[in-house]
Design an enzyme around this catalytic site. Sequence first.
Site, PDB file in Angstrom:
ATOM      1  N   GLY A 395       0.813  -1.214   0.000  1.00 26.13           N
ATOM      2  CA  GLY A 395       0.000   0.000   0.000  1.00 26.13           C
ATOM      3  C   GLY A 395       0.843   1.259   0.000  1.00 26.13           C
ATOM      4  O   GLY A 395       0.606   2.191  -0.784  1.00 26.13           O
ATOM      5  N   LYS A 396       1.864   1.307   0.856  1.00 25.14           N
ATOM      6  CA  LYS A 396       2.715   2.497   0.937  1.00 25.14           C
ATOM      7  C   LYS A 396       3.652   2.585  -0.269  1.00 25.14           C
ATOM      8  O   LYS A 396       3.932   3.681  -0.762  1.00 25.14           O
ATOM      9  CB  LYS A 396       3.521   2.467   2.241  1.00 25.14           C
ATOM     10  N   CYS A 515       2.370   1.154  13.977  1.00 20.35           N
ATOM     11  CA  CYS A 515       0.930   1.118  14.277  1.00 20.35           C
ATOM     12  C   CYS A 515       0.726   0.779  15.749  1.00 20.35           C
ATOM     13  O   CYS A 515      -0.138  -0.022  16.102  1.00 20.35           O
ATOM     14  CB  CYS A 515       0.216   0.122  13.378  1.00 20.35           C
TER      15      CYS A 515
END
Length: 743
Positions: A395-396, A515
Amino acid sequence: MGVGRRMKKQGPPEPLSEAHFANLKRKKGIPVDDIPAEEHSNKKRRTAPKKSEKAIKSATGTKGVGKQANGTKKTSSASSNGVKAPKTKGKTAPEPQSDSDEEMDDEFDASDLEDDIGSDDELKLGSDFLGSDDDSVYDSDHDQDAGKKEKFVFSDDEDEDDDEREERLTAANIEGLSRKLDQQREEEAEENEAELREDAMQTNIDGDKPHVLDSEDEDEDLAAKTKSLLAPDLQMLRTRITETIRVLEDFGELAEEGRDRAEYTNQLLKDVCAYYGYNEFLAEKLMNLFPPREAFAFFEANESARPVVIRTNTLRTHRRDLAQALINRGVTLEPVGKWSKVGLQVFDSNVPLGATPEYLAGHYILQAASSFLPVMALCPQENERCLDMASAPGGKTTHMAALMKNTGVIFANDPSKARAKGLIGNIHRLGVRNTIVCNYDAREFPRVMGGFDRVLLDAPCSGTGVIAKDPSVKTNRDEKDFHQLPHLQKQLLLAAIDSVNHASKTGGYLVYSTCSVAVEENEQVVAYALSRRPNVRLVETGLPFGKEGFTSFMGKEFHPSLKLTRRYYPHLYNVDGFFVAKFQKVGPTPPNAVLANGKKDKAVSRAVDDDAMVVDKTPIAAEEDGEDSKDDFGGFDDEHDADYIERARRNAMRRRGLDPRALKKGEKKGEKKGEKKEKKETKEETTADEPAKEVTKEEAPKEKAKKEKTKDTLKAKAEKVEARIAEKEKPKEKKKDKVKAKK
């Protein structure tokens, strides 16, 4: 079917009149319209002595008067409010002999039944309901259950006018009953609210101190319940949590006498563990991050899932076009917020978001909103050389490629081959063409390759910020995890710093993110990196929102620049818990720096310690210079080779993110030390020569003999060397002679 015995004895049943149903409705408390008089039936019925209408009306409160089938008037037996009138006395009809209930079912079909009244109470009909001497009425007590509507049987001989009148009555009854039920519900709701208000008022009275702490007996009872695996009273736990928080906020006035604040915090910790299912270690660690009220909000936010968010792939489409296409497919969405130009928040969808044509075409990717933040902080530019040290599932990485518009190069590294497969799939689906996928341990990456303009490190963590996604974190994390994970994160961060090129014209930046909301994985790791690498500093992340990082926590003081880091909580921003820190590398890594694996760089240590190494570069014998030059292999050019060696060393140091000027510093130090040694030797020689001059007059013949011996030894050695060279040249000359002879 044949005629039953009852039909043979009594004949067909008499049709039911409207008065019977009116009588039933009056008993039930349902308003009844006026019913026209009907003809007297041939059969007589014994009734109770008549009373005046006024007396009956005053007793029952009804206005309607009905006529029975025999023509005699009878007042209503029940009022509209449900009060029943006294039953009339009369003889019950003699029960006819019957074999079974099947004959009743044969004579009265279920299709003739109609709904009249909705009631939860079972109706028990009196003897006066029969209206005749025979059993012509269906007794509903046998088949009626609680909660079912009453059912009546109508004879086939009734006129259509009676059916229409009954329908009108039924509609009126339903309307009246619905009003009555609504009133009952409203009254019950008001009573419940009043009880709750009273309970709340009891705890909010001025001067009333709530009893929150359990006594020893209550603790024993609670322990017994837990041993017997009984479920806790959740409502009681929640009220006690709120009361404990209220006491802690105003401890001076609401606390009980002789009670300490630690007792209330311990009670709150136990209740939180029992109510939300955390282990005591993790609950205490999370509660220390916030005040009591905010901690309660944090625990409550972890019980609800975060909204579904998708990120638009700007390499394939625009957000407006994607939103319109998904809305046409029945998806309810809106932009995530003003802080993101590519995010869309999905509220409802008629189609699976992971199987739409737009998803398969790579127009968007399912990605949490908090995952946008590290890439936004890194802000990669076009034509740069970037590194994503832990890139799966991509995703990043794909977000970085979209910001770079498929220019430059991105090295997407992940230590897991299984996760790298998903990374490759997303890269191909989203149309990314400037990414190279590699599979290395990120701690070894500076040795593999260095000199990157920007580096992104989304480090593996405990996941305390994504408990809503993975509730197993509540019980799986213990003290051991919070020792091992920070150690790994520190190693990765040092490796990432060493991989950045400080001399980059456009970059030299590093973003560290997790996270997790634990201080051990965030502020402490950043503080460790600042202490080990003085050539980096913290800078503004550039993110429009977020809470500042801690500069002091539970007695620990951190660098003031940690205010530039950003924290994100689910109860404040409705995103997953996240931490973002941005570094800038302002100089080369010190030559004596400890690497990620805890060892010093060998190349740098060699460059620095060159002054300690003594290398004799003088030839073996001066006489061999001319002869070596005649050799077929040829001689070495030391000066030219030295240039190549220095260039190679500098390039190697640049790849590792080190300063190549460290070599020059080491050489200068070596030259200074060499000069000092030469001076010392010259002094020693001068001191040794002075007494030698004095001794020469006395011991001149001995010294001459020593010099002659040394000359003889040198001549002997030279002869041996010449003999060896001659032996080597003889086969060469023989080969040349053979070649000439062949020619």
